[in-house]
Design an enzyme around this catalytic site. Structure first.
Site, PDB file in Angstrom:
ATOM      1  N   CYS A  70       0.837  -1.206   0.000  1.00 31.73           N
ATOM      2  CA  CYS A  70       0.000   0.000   0.000  1.00 31.73           C
ATOM      3  C   CYS A  70       0.867   1.249   0.000  1.00 31.73           C
ATOM      4  CB  CYS A  70      -0.918  -0.004   1.212  1.00 31.73           C
ATOM      5  SG  CYS A  70      -1.851  -1.531   1.411  1.00 31.73           S
ATOM      6  N   THR A 100      10.827  -5.994  -7.670  1.00 31.92           N
ATOM      7  CA  THR A 100       9.608  -6.485  -8.322  1.00 31.92           C
ATOM      8  C   THR A 100       9.496  -6.039  -9.778  1.00 31.92           C
ATOM      9  OG1 THR A 100       8.387  -4.611  -7.402  1.00 31.92           O
ATOM     10  CG2 THR A 100       8.240  -6.717  -6.214  1.00 31.92           C
ATOM     11  N   LYS A 117      -7.229 -16.761 -44.638  1.00 33.13           N
ATOM     12  CA  LYS A 117      -6.914 -16.574 -46.060  1.00 33.13           C
ATOM     13  C   LYS A 117      -7.530 -15.276 -46.579  1.00 33.13           C
ATOM     14  CE  LYS A 117      -6.136 -21.288 -47.612  1.00 33.13           C
ATOM     15  NZ  LYS A 117      -6.481 -22.097 -46.437  1.00 33.13           N
ATOM     16  N   GLN A 158      -4.314  -6.218 -34.726  1.00 27.92           N
ATOM     17  CA  GLN A 158      -4.283  -5.764 -36.125  1.00 27.92           C
ATOM     18  C   GLN A 158      -4.233  -6.954 -37.088  1.00 27.92           C
ATOM     19  OE1 GLN A 158      -4.680  -2.627 -36.713  1.00 27.92           O
ATOM     20  NE2 GLN A 158      -4.504  -2.675 -38.939  1.00 27.92           N
ATOM     21  N   GLY A 192      -7.477  -8.398 -37.439  1.00 23.27           N
ATOM     22  CA  GLY A 192      -8.462  -7.516 -38.071  1.00 23.27           C
ATOM     23  C   GLY A 192      -9.714  -7.411 -37.219  1.00 23.27           C
ATOM     24  N   GLU A 217       3.206  -0.231 -10.931  1.00 28.08           N
ATOM     25  CA  GLU A 217       4.600  -0.369 -10.468  1.00 28.08           C
ATOM     26  C   GLU A 217       5.526   0.664 -11.109  1.00 28.08           C
ATOM     27  OE1 GLU A 217       6.605  -3.734  -9.307  1.00 28.08           O
ATOM     28  OE2 GLU A 217       4.804  -4.909  -8.964  1.00 28.08           O
TER      29      GLU A 217
END
Ligand code: CAA
Length: 383
Positions: free
Chosen positions: A128, A246, A273, A340, A343, A367
């Protein structure tokens, strides 16, 4: 078998460790990753199995109930888990993040009392540091502690706390005196059941949705003074040292995400295809895949270098930040390119790559953002 590049230079034991983690990811994580992404539920059953197999608390000492791995070997496990689901893996790595300030800064008695019960029980813990008003500027925190007899009284709010809704113990950073800036910050191990602790609702996040993230409020919480980790005012340095440890592990989560995206994109490109042939025949696709694979290799090597430096007790601030910065940005690019290549299909939840793209975004933020990593890198270079 692990593929050639992931297994490069590994011993038989290291290969076996990585393969065990891969099997766990394939059998336990991947089949349910979409479900936990959709529901944003904490994958408690998966976590319990991971704990039973020694795939949690990876860098905590074996005599304290941890797995007792070095950072390098922990990264081998983390890459495999993250190729399954980054949300599950963040939940797991967040335990090491929460316990590391204690491992690095506590007395032997404190380690027995504050690390062992978490590791042995499989409970979750939280680190925290961040607050609503202080994220990148960690030293600018407002949460306070004051000494009162043999206790510290803790007040304040912590934000974006991984595992916070369910953690059994919190490692909390708070200041004795804000005017002393980082020199006023203390680190306290706070049992999760103390009166005055309020846990907020689980945040409805873009990615890594099953990793529990909440706001925590501490109001006049009386913490035993015996739970102060290190000396008063040493908390900030302990937090920074912890992040050195870490950041390679976090970078490895990014490598795992990118590896999964690239594997999916490769398989899809061979299958899909257009213009009467697989799209993998087109250089436009091949070059994207080539860049993705090359960047993953580079990120993995940088990450494992920083991990090995930590294992060898070599100062690793510079290279840990380089690894985190490079791997996080790489994963964002690789997952975007995977979408991408798919598609329109990649943009739907019918296929796994959109989740990976959403999961990757967090790697550039938590982080320490990619911008903060650059700041750390430049400061180290210019020292
Ligand atoms: N190890 C040991 N000491 C360190 C250190 C390190 N890596 N980095 C800094 N220090 C020391 C400095 O030497 C300095 O000590 P002196 O006073 O003796 O000179 C002191 O700490 C203060 O250092 P800086 O002046 O560099 O501090 P700063 O206020 O400028 O902040 C910062 C530096 C790098 C920006 C830091 O605030 C930072 O890392 N910010 C990002 C915070 C972050 O990563 N938050 C993530 C929260 S955790 C999370 O997201 C996880 C999760 O839940 C999944």
């Amino acid at each position: 078998m692990l593929d050639e590049s992931a297994s490069f230079g590994l011993s038989e034991e290291q290969l076996a460790l990585a393969l065990e983690a891969r099997k766990f990811a394939q059998q336990e994580i991947i089949p349910r990753a979409a479900h936990f992404d959709e529901t944003a539920e904490l994958p408690t059953e998966i976590l319990a199995k991971a704990h039973a197999l020694g795939l949690m608390n990876l860098v905590q000492a074996a005599e304290l109930g941890g797995t007792g791995l070095g950072v390098h070997d922990a990264c081998l496990v983390i890459e495999e888990l993250a190729a399954g689901c980054a949300g599950v893996t963040t939940t797991i790595v967040a335990n090491d993040l929460a316990l590391l300030p204690i491992a690095l800064g506590a007395t032997a008695e404190q380690k027995q009392r504050l690390i062992k019960p978490i590791c042995e029980s499989g409970a979750l813990a939280s680190f925290c540091l961040t607050e609503p008003g202080s994220g990148s500027d960690a030293a600018g925190m407002s949460s306070t502690v004051r000494r009162d007899g043999d206790s510290y009284i803790l007040n304040g709010t912590k934000q974006w706390i991984t595992n916070g809704g369910v953690a059994k113990q919190f490692t909390v950073f708070a200041t004795l005196d804000k005017s002393r800036k980082h020199k006023g910050i203390c680190c306290l191990a706070v049992p999760g059941d103390l009166p005055g602790i309020k846990r907020g609702k689980h945040e409805n996040k873009l990615g890594q949705r099953c990793s529990n993230t909440v706001q925590l409020n501490f109001q006049e919480v009386r913490v035993p003074a015996a739970n102060l980790i290190g000396a008063e005012g040493e908390g900030f340095k302990l937090a920074m040292k912890t992040l050195d440890w870490t950041r390679p592990m976090t970078a490895t989560i990014a490598v795992g995400i990118a590896r999964a995206a690239t594997a999916y994109a490769c398989a899809y490109a061979k299958d899909r295809k257009q213009f009467s042939q697989p799209i993998a025949n087109f250089q436009a696709i091949q070059f994207m895949l080539a860049d993705m694979a090359t960047a993953i290799e580079a990120a993995r090597l940088l990450t494992l270098k920083s991990a090995r430096m930590l294992d060898q007790d070599t100062p690793a601030t510079l290279v840990s930040s380089m690894a985190k910065r490079f791997a996080a940005d790489m994963a964002m690019q690789a997952t975007t390119d995977a979408v991408q290549i798919y598609g329109g299909y990649g943009y739907t939840k019918e296929y796994p790559v959109e989740k990976l793209m959403r999961d990757a975004k967090l790697m550039q933020i938590y982080e320490g953002t990619s911008q903060i990593q650059r700041l750390v890198i430049a400061r180290e270079m210019l020292k």
